[in-house]
Design a protein around this motif. Structure first.
Motif, PDB file in Angstrom:
ATOM      1  N   SER A  66       4.012   4.786  -8.491  1.00  0.00           N
ATOM      2  CA  SER A  66       2.666   5.187  -8.070  1.00  0.00           C
ATOM      3  C   SER A  66       1.635   4.115  -8.404  1.00  0.00           C
ATOM      4  O   SER A  66       0.672   3.921  -7.650  1.00  0.00           O
ATOM      5  CB  SER A  66       2.287   6.538  -8.701  1.00  0.00           C
ATOM      6  N   SER A  79      -0.471   2.565  -5.524  1.00  0.00           N
ATOM      7  CA  SER A  79      -1.923   2.779  -5.635  1.00  0.00           C
ATOM      8  C   SER A  79      -2.682   1.455  -5.518  1.00  0.00           C
ATOM      9  O   SER A  79      -3.719   1.375  -4.857  1.00  0.00           O
ATOM     10  CB  SER A  79      -2.266   3.453  -6.962  1.00  0.00           C
ATOM     11  N   ILE A  99      -1.270   9.512  -3.923  1.00  0.00           N
ATOM     12  CA  ILE A  99      -0.525   8.609  -4.813  1.00  0.00           C
ATOM     13  C   ILE A  99      -1.288   8.397  -6.117  1.00  0.00           C
ATOM     14  O   ILE A  99      -0.701   8.412  -7.210  1.00  0.00           O
ATOM     15  CB  ILE A  99      -0.261   7.263  -4.112  1.00  0.00           C
TER      16      ILE A  99
END
Length: 247
Positions: free
Chosen positions: A59, A63, A175
């Protein structure tokens, strides 16, 4: 650690590779898939302190890559306050639930989620928008399931169906939600003493996650995503049914 070479943990490594490849390719499912399959062989409370920090690797990467699409006002004003409160509530409920009840409850969640998605795909149904308060209630419940199973995604997607977010903003914002909540859970695992014993397993499995991200990115433009999602949901439905069956 010697138990990393035992069959259940070797299988979990395989499931993690499949699950994280799926998320890198389609944008969903890393923890849901890994827990669904892993819980067939290992207790959920033993899996979570390994999977949650591993998800941070993915993530955080995604991100940063999609940071320009994050819808910050929706994240800070709506999603995170309710999800953080729900996550802490769900974590507080875990000691009241035994391993079997956790497994059955997670199985029911997976069966509901996969059944709904397969029905939508079959009928070509778009998700209907919800009212503001209905969405907020479901966000809080999604937080509870995240605190219990680190799998609030199915209910959060359902809760957010009433918001008019562009597809890229929707995915990028989600996310960052998982990065935030899983970072919170990792701190909680550190405090309750379950993170440090899991650290050697996490370290050995990080290369598996990195390989999965690379493969998923490569497959993203080469595999029919709709057919692949259908296959994944069928696997999840069968697995959820096994987990939900009273043991």
């Amino acid at each position: 650690m010697t138990d990393l070479m035992t069959l259940p943990w070797l299988l979990l490594a395989l499931f993690i590779f499949f699950a994280f490849t799926t998320e890198a390719m389609t944008g969903f499912g890393s923890i849901v898939i890994a827990i669904s399959l892993g819980a067939l062989f290992l207790p959920i409370p033993e899996i979570l302190p390994v999977l949650v920090p591993l998800n941070i690797v993915m993530s955080a990467t995604l991100s940063w890559r999609h940071r320009q699409h994050i819808h910050w006002s929706t994240l800070w004003r709506l999603i995170l306050p309710l999800m953080v409160l729900g996550t802490l509530t769900g974590y507080g409920l875990r000691p009241w639930m035994g391993d079997q009840l956790l497994k059955n409850g997670f199985g029911l969640l997976v069966v509901w989620f996969s059944s709904r998605e397969l029905w939508r795909m079959w009928k070509g149904i778009e998700m209907a928008p919800h009212g503001a308060w209905w969405s907020r209630c479901w966000m809080f419940v999604a937080g509870i399931t995240h605190g219990l199973f680190a799998s609030g995604g199915p209910l959060l997607v359902y809760a957010l169906s009433g918001l008019s977010l562009e597809k890229k903003a929707f995915r990028a914002t989600l996310i960052l939600v998982w990065l935030s909540l899983n970072s919170l859970l990792t701190v909680v695992f550190l405090i309750d003493g379950t993170l440090l014993p899991a650290a050697p397993r996490i370290g050995l499995l990080v290369p598996v996650v990195i390989a999965a991200i690379l493969l998923g990115e490569w497959l993203h433009h080469r595999v029919n995503e709709e057919r692949f999602r259908q296959a994944v949901f069928i696997v999840l439905w069968c697995t959820g049914l096994i987990l939900a069956w009273p043991g």
